[in-house]
Design an enzyme around this catalytic site. Sequence first.
Site, short mmCIF file in Angstrom:
data_model
loop_
_atom_site.label_atom_id
_atom_site.label_comp_id
_atom_site.label_asym_id
_atom_site.label_seq_id
_atom_site.Cartn_x
_atom_site.Cartn_y
_atom_site.Cartn_z
N CYS A 233 33.18 44.87 41.79
CA CYS A 233 32.52 43.83 41.28
C CYS A 233 31.30 43.52 42.20
CB CYS A 233 33.40 42.78 40.75
SG CYS A 233 34.42 41.95 42.14
N ARG A 238 36.89 40.03 41.35
CA ARG A 238 36.88 40.15 39.87
C ARG A 238 37.71 41.64 39.59
NH1 ARG A 238 31.00 38.61 37.65
NH2 ARG A 238 30.66 39.20 40.24
#
Lengths: 282, 98
Positions: A233, A238
Amino acid sequence: MSRESALVSADWVEEHKTDENVVLIEVDEDVSAYDAGHIAGAIKLDWRADLQDQVRRDFVNQEQFSALLSGRGVKNDDTVVLYGGNNNWFAAYAYWYFKLYGHGDVRLLDGGRKRWELDSRELTDDAVKRDATAYSAKEPDLNIRAFRDEVKDAIGVKNLVDVRSPDEYAGRLLAPAHLPQEQAQRAGHIPTAASIPWSKAANDDGTFRADDELKTLYADAGVDFGKDTIAYCRIGERSAHTWFVLHEILGQANVKNYDGSWTEWGSLVGVPVALGDEPGEA
Amino acid sequence: MCGAKKGGLDLKGVDIDKEAVIQGQVLRGDEPVGGAYVRLLDSSGEFTAEVPTSATGHFRFFAAPGSWTLRTLAPKADPVDHQVVAQYGEVAEVSVAV
């Protein structure tokens, strides 16, 4: 791994609140959230101050992690239950971290802080103190962590999964929209990476979608479950969420999180970058 | 034209000529709702960002210019959607009732 061994529900947390071998740990992007209110008995880890080396861009090392958890009163044989805000992004990041350093029993609270709050469950600002322990972290398990050279070699060979928002993938934004625009020198994505935003794996309330929905999600986006996978990410939090889905819930082997992620790749000299909504060529 | 309306979040330190700011407040009646969750969805309905509201019910996004949907989740309330257009040079102020 499976959903049953990796996730716990809010009810499970309530049922185990007096269990001395269960340690609740809150990890947030907004590190002040814990102080305003946390689940009773939970301790806090600060993803930046506690989990990052304060000089180099890297993790705390094995010794530092051992000292950190010893000081916070975590034992090697405790069941660690992580939760946090932002749909468990940083809790998933910490989960991956605990796995990296070989902790035996780690769980994530499904839905994290958000589901807990939306259910109007109790939060407290009581101070929590646990007696110090002698925690011993294992050698880092690099089977779940990818570095940039491996990512470069994976272009067109392994599954690369970009879990940022579509605008970040395409190069229209450099960072999540709730943060000021900053970080990498260049926008875009790693060529051949599939765009599968982390959010597609979660319901609006932050809980994870059902296993069959998750399998369909990744398969339809071009992930070949017969190949190794690297998720990335912007800074690796994430993508830890997606790593959790693929490796821990769906039980896929050979899934790595590239925590250098776009802030590293988008600033590297000598690597290819693709712009726009298509994956691009190897 | 450029400033937040009265009662909005302070824009000190924010360059609204370079940031397409969307901000606002979540209210239940006249009472601000802290700890609600506001999700920013792009024009295709895809999740882009999410923030919890402050104790005063406020939230803020740094978006790109364009059309967005704000989806607000609050305890004991159904999700509420608002359409909003973000642009440089002007703060999009949204009041959300739950």
